[in-house]
Design a protein around this motif. Structure first.
Motif, PDB file in Angstrom:
ATOM      1  N   LYS A  74       9.503  -7.739   8.864  1.00 43.73           N
ATOM      2  CA  LYS A  74       9.834  -6.860   9.986  1.00 43.73           C
ATOM      3  C   LYS A  74      10.525  -5.590   9.518  1.00 43.73           C
ATOM      4  O   LYS A  74      10.278  -4.503  10.051  1.00 43.73           O
ATOM      5  CB  LYS A  74      10.717  -7.610  10.981  1.00 43.73           C
ATOM      6  CG  LYS A  74      11.021  -6.839  12.240  1.00 43.73           C
ATOM      7  CD  LYS A  74      11.724  -7.700  13.263  1.00 43.73           C
ATOM      8  CE  LYS A  74      13.101  -8.114  12.787  1.00 43.73           C
ATOM      9  NZ  LYS A  74      13.875  -8.815  13.848  1.00 43.73           N
ATOM     10  N   ALA A  75      11.381  -5.724   8.506  1.00 47.68           N
ATOM     11  CA  ALA A  75      12.067  -4.545   7.971  1.00 47.68           C
ATOM     12  C   ALA A  75      11.072  -3.563   7.362  1.00 47.68           C
ATOM     13  O   ALA A  75      11.230  -2.336   7.508  1.00 47.68           O
ATOM     14  CB  ALA A  75      13.093  -4.982   6.927  1.00 47.68           C
ATOM     15  N   TYR A  76      10.040  -4.086   6.692  1.00 51.31           N
ATOM     16  CA  TYR A  76       9.027  -3.185   6.122  1.00 51.31           C
ATOM     17  C   TYR A  76       8.282  -2.441   7.222  1.00 51.31           C
ATOM     18  O   TYR A  76       8.073  -1.220   7.130  1.00 51.31           O
ATOM     19  CB  TYR A  76       8.032  -3.969   5.265  1.00 51.31           C
ATOM     20  CG  TYR A  76       6.786  -3.165   4.979  1.00 51.31           C
ATOM     21  CD1 TYR A  76       6.810  -2.135   4.042  1.00 51.31           C
ATOM     22  CD2 TYR A  76       5.613  -3.396   5.695  1.00 51.31           C
ATOM     23  CE1 TYR A  76       5.686  -1.368   3.806  1.00 51.31           C
ATOM     24  CE2 TYR A  76       4.487  -2.629   5.467  1.00 51.31           C
ATOM     25  CZ  TYR A  76       4.520  -1.622   4.519  1.00 51.31           C
ATOM     26  OH  TYR A  76       3.409  -0.862   4.299  1.00 51.31           O
ATOM     27  N   MET A  77       7.855  -3.150   8.263  1.00 48.29           N
ATOM     28  CA  MET A  77       7.130  -2.489   9.345  1.00 48.29           C
ATOM     29  C   MET A  77       8.003  -1.442  10.023  1.00 48.29           C
ATOM     30  O   MET A  77       7.523  -0.364  10.402  1.00 48.29           O
ATOM     31  CB  MET A  77       6.643  -3.534  10.359  1.00 48.29           C
ATOM     32  CG  MET A  77       5.548  -4.440   9.852  1.00 48.29           C
ATOM     33  SD  MET A  77       4.728  -5.381  11.168  1.00 48.29           S
ATOM     34  CE  MET A  77       6.111  -6.356  11.779  1.00 48.29           C
ATOM     35  N   GLN A  78       9.284  -1.754  10.178  1.00 46.18           N
ATOM     36  CA  GLN A  78      10.202  -0.791  10.782  1.00 46.18           C
ATOM     37  C   GLN A  78      10.372   0.427   9.878  1.00 46.18           C
ATOM     38  O   GLN A  78      10.422   1.560  10.350  1.00 46.18           O
ATOM     39  CB  GLN A  78      11.567  -1.462  11.025  1.00 46.18           C
ATOM     40  CG  GLN A  78      12.473  -0.713  11.985  1.00 46.18           C
ATOM     41  CD  GLN A  78      12.001  -0.824  13.425  1.00 46.18           C
ATOM     42  OE1 GLN A  78      11.179  -1.676  13.737  1.00 46.18           O
ATOM     43  NE2 GLN A  78      12.491   0.036  14.288  1.00 46.18           N
ATOM     44  N   TRP A  79      10.445   0.184   8.574  1.00 49.87           N
ATOM     45  CA  TRP A  79      10.579   1.279   7.602  1.00 49.87           C
ATOM     46  C   TRP A  79       9.343   2.170   7.623  1.00 49.87           C
ATOM     47  O   TRP A  79       9.440   3.396   7.616  1.00 49.87           O
ATOM     48  CB  TRP A  79      10.782   0.687   6.209  1.00 49.87           C
ATOM     49  CG  TRP A  79      10.712   1.704   5.102  1.00 49.87           C
ATOM     50  CD1 TRP A  79      11.708   2.510   4.658  1.00 49.87           C
ATOM     51  CD2 TRP A  79       9.560   1.994   4.298  1.00 49.87           C
ATOM     52  NE1 TRP A  79      11.265   3.301   3.639  1.00 49.87           N
ATOM     53  CE2 TRP A  79       9.943   3.012   3.391  1.00 49.87           C
ATOM     54  CE3 TRP A  79       8.256   1.511   4.264  1.00 49.87           C
ATOM     55  CZ2 TRP A  79       9.056   3.538   2.462  1.00 49.87           C
ATOM     56  CZ3 TRP A  79       7.377   2.037   3.331  1.00 49.87           C
ATOM     57  CH2 TRP A  79       7.770   3.038   2.445  1.00 49.87           C
ATOM     58  N   ALA A  92       2.233   5.153   4.328  1.00 53.26           N
ATOM     59  CA  ALA A  92       2.664   3.766   4.521  1.00 53.26           C
ATOM     60  C   ALA A  92       2.022   3.165   5.770  1.00 53.26           C
ATOM     61  O   ALA A  92       1.653   1.988   5.786  1.00 53.26           O
ATOM     62  CB  ALA A  92       4.184   3.702   4.619  1.00 53.26           C
ATOM     63  N   LYS A  93       1.871   3.957   6.826  1.00 52.00           N
ATOM     64  CA  LYS A  93       1.260   3.463   8.052  1.00 52.00           C
ATOM     65  C   LYS A  93      -0.196   3.076   7.818  1.00 52.00           C
ATOM     66  O   LYS A  93      -0.661   2.024   8.275  1.00 52.00           O
ATOM     67  CB  LYS A  93       1.345   4.516   9.150  1.00 52.00           C
ATOM     68  CG  LYS A  93       2.754   4.734   9.704  1.00 52.00           C
ATOM     69  CD  LYS A  93       2.725   5.752  10.825  1.00 52.00           C
ATOM     70  CE  LYS A  93       4.112   5.970  11.397  1.00 52.00           C
ATOM     71  NZ  LYS A  93       4.092   6.950  12.517  1.00 52.00           N
ATOM     72  N   TRP A  94      -0.929   3.922   7.097  1.00 44.45           N
ATOM     73  CA  TRP A  94      -2.342   3.627   6.864  1.00 44.45           C
ATOM     74  C   TRP A  94      -2.506   2.444   5.915  1.00 44.45           C
ATOM     75  O   TRP A  94      -3.439   1.643   6.074  1.00 44.45           O
ATOM     76  CB  TRP A  94      -3.057   4.857   6.315  1.00 44.45           C
ATOM     77  CG  TRP A  94      -3.423   5.805   7.414  1.00 44.45           C
ATOM     78  CD1 TRP A  94      -2.812   6.989   7.723  1.00 44.45           C
ATOM     79  CD2 TRP A  94      -4.478   5.633   8.358  1.00 44.45           C
ATOM     80  NE1 TRP A  94      -3.412   7.567   8.807  1.00 44.45           N
ATOM     81  CE2 TRP A  94      -4.452   6.754   9.222  1.00 44.45           C
ATOM     82  CE3 TRP A  94      -5.423   4.643   8.576  1.00 44.45           C
ATOM     83  CZ2 TRP A  94      -5.341   6.911  10.269  1.00 44.45           C
ATOM     84  CZ3 TRP A  94      -6.333   4.796   9.614  1.00 44.45           C
ATOM     85  CH2 TRP A  94      -6.289   5.915  10.449  1.00 44.45           C
ATOM     86  N   ILE A  95      -1.625   2.305   4.938  1.00 42.09           N
ATOM     87  CA  ILE A  95      -1.662   1.117   4.076  1.00 42.09           C
ATOM     88  C   ILE A  95      -1.417  -0.138   4.903  1.00 42.09           C
ATOM     89  O   ILE A  95      -2.078  -1.174   4.728  1.00 42.09           O
ATOM     90  CB  ILE A  95      -0.622   1.247   2.956  1.00 42.09           C
ATOM     91  CG1 ILE A  95      -1.022   2.359   1.978  1.00 42.09           C
ATOM     92  CG2 ILE A  95      -0.459  -0.080   2.204  1.00 42.09           C
ATOM     93  CD1 ILE A  95       0.008   2.625   0.901  1.00 42.09           C
ATOM     94  N   ASN A 140       1.863  -2.585  15.105  1.00 42.09           N
ATOM     95  CA  ASN A 140       3.132  -1.880  14.899  1.00 42.09           C
ATOM     96  C   ASN A 140       3.016  -0.706  13.931  1.00 42.09           C
ATOM     97  O   ASN A 140       4.030  -0.195  13.465  1.00 42.09           O
ATOM     98  CB  ASN A 140       4.186  -2.863  14.373  1.00 42.09           C
ATOM     99  CG  ASN A 140       4.645  -3.833  15.433  1.00 42.09           C
ATOM    100  OD1 ASN A 140       5.513  -3.548  16.254  1.00 42.09           O
ATOM    101  ND2 ASN A 140       4.041  -5.014  15.426  1.00 42.09           N
ATOM    102  N   SER A 141       1.796  -0.276  13.660  1.00 37.27           N
ATOM    103  CA  SER A 141       1.612   0.874  12.772  1.00 37.27           C
ATOM    104  C   SER A 141       1.434   2.172  13.543  1.00 37.27           C
ATOM    105  O   SER A 141       1.300   3.232  12.937  1.00 37.27           O
ATOM    106  CB  SER A 141       0.381   0.650  11.884  1.00 37.27           C
ATOM    107  OG  SER A 141      -0.807   0.618  12.667  1.00 37.27           O
TER     108      SER A 141
END
Length: 264
Positions: A74-79, A92-95, A140-141
Motif C-alpha cells: 500500500k505504501a508503494y501505491m501511495q508513493w 512509476a504509475k505506468w509501471i 489505484n494508478s
C-alpha cells in the motif's frame, strides 16, 4: 503464529525480523506436519477432519504473509500515486499499471482459464492474490480510475452473502451440480441459446430473492438489537400508589391555581 512472532520480539528481535522469523518457523512446522505421515494424526478425530484440514492447509499462512506485506504494498501505491511535494511520478504509475495487468493476465493464463473445478479449486487459495493485487495496482494508478463507481457491482456486493447461502437451497440441484432447467430443451446437451435463456430466467428469480432475504436479515437484526437493548435496560420501575396519589393531588392543585388566576 502470532505468539511465536511476539515471543521473538520480546527476546529483542526487531519488528520485521521477528515477524518474518516467526512466519518462517510456523511455515516450516506446517510443511513438516502436512507433508509427512504426521498428518494422519487428524484421523483420530475423523476422516472429515483430515479432509478439511488438508484442503485448506496453507490458506491461513497465505493470508498472514499477504497481511505482512500489505503495508509495504500500500505504501508503494501511495508513493507512486501521490509523489512528494506535488511531483507526479508518471513512470512509476505506468509501471504499476503494466505490472498489475501482467499479474491478472498471468493468473488467467496459468490458472483462471481452467474449466475443471477439481483441478482449479485446490490451488485457488494460493494464487488468487495475483488478480486481486493486480486489480488494486491498476485501479489505484489513476485518479480517474479511483473515482469510477459501478452501481451494479455495489448492488451485488450488498447481497453477496445471501447469494452464496441461497445458491445451495434454491439455485442449485442434482447434488448441487446443476441449476434448475426451467426452459424446455435446456441442459448439458441443449443449445447454448436455450441454456443462456434458462440462466437468465433463473437469475431473474434468484437475485430478487437474495435481495429480499437481505432485507429480511437486516430487519431481523435490527429487531433483535433493539430487543436486547430493552432487555439490558431491565424492567421499568412502576410508580407506587402513594406516588401516583401525590401526582394526582399536584395536578389538581395546579388546575385549581390556573382556574383561580383566570377568575381574577
Amino acid at each position: 503464529t502470532c505468539w511465536v512472532c511476539c515471543a521473538l520480539e520480546r527476546r529483542g528481535m526487531p519488528y520485521w525480523k521477528s515477524r518474518i522469523g516467526g512466519l518462517l518457523i510456523c511455515t516450516a512446522v506446517h510443511i513438516i506436519f502436512y507433508e509427512t505421515p504426521a498428518v494422519n494424526f487428524l484421523k483420530l478425530f475423523s476422516d472429515e477432519y483430515l479432509f478439511r484440514f488438508q484442503s485448506d492447509k496453507y490458506t491461513a499462512l497465505i493470508g498472514i504473509w499477504s497481511g505482512l506485506v500489505w503495508s509495504k504494498f500500500k505504501a508503494y501505491m501511495q508513493w507512486a500515486y501521490n509523489g512528494e511535494a506535488g511531483v507526479e511520478r508518471t513512470t512509476a504509475k505506468w509501471i504499476q499499471r503494466f505490472a498489475g495487468t501482467a499479474l491478472m493476465w498471468l493468473w488467467w493464463y496459468g490458472f483462471g482459464s481452467i474449466s475443471d473445478k477439481f483441478v482449479y479449486n485446490p490451488v485457488h487459495p494460493y494464487i488468487f492474490w495475483m488478480p486481486v493485487a493486480g486489480w488494486l495496482m491498476v485501479r489505484n494508478s489513476s485518479k480517474y480510475l479511483t473515482e469510477l463507481h459501478s452501481t451494479a457491482l455495489e448492488f451485488f456486493g450488498r447481497i453477496t452473502l445471501e447469494t452464496y447461502v441461497l445458491q445451495f437451497h434454491v439455485f442449485m440441484c442434482n447434488d448441487v451440480q446443476h441449476i434448475p432447467q426451467v426452459v424446455p430443451g435446456s441442459g448439458p446437451d441443449g443449445p447454448w441459446s436455450l441454456n443462456f435463456l434458462n440462466m437468465l430466467l433463473c437469475g431473474f428469480i434468484f437475485v430478487p430473492l437474495a435481495w429480499w432475504a437481505r432485507k429480511v436479515t437486516v430487519n431481523t437484526q435490527n429487531a433483535v438489537v433493539d430487543l436486547m437493548k430493552e432487555v439490558r435496560k431491565g424492567p421499568k420501575e412502576e410508580l407506587s400508589h402513594s406516588d401516583s396519589d401525590l401526582e394526582d393531588v399536584s395536578l389538581i392543585k395546579a388546575e385549581n391555581g390556573e382556574n383561580a388566576e383566570n377568575g381574577k
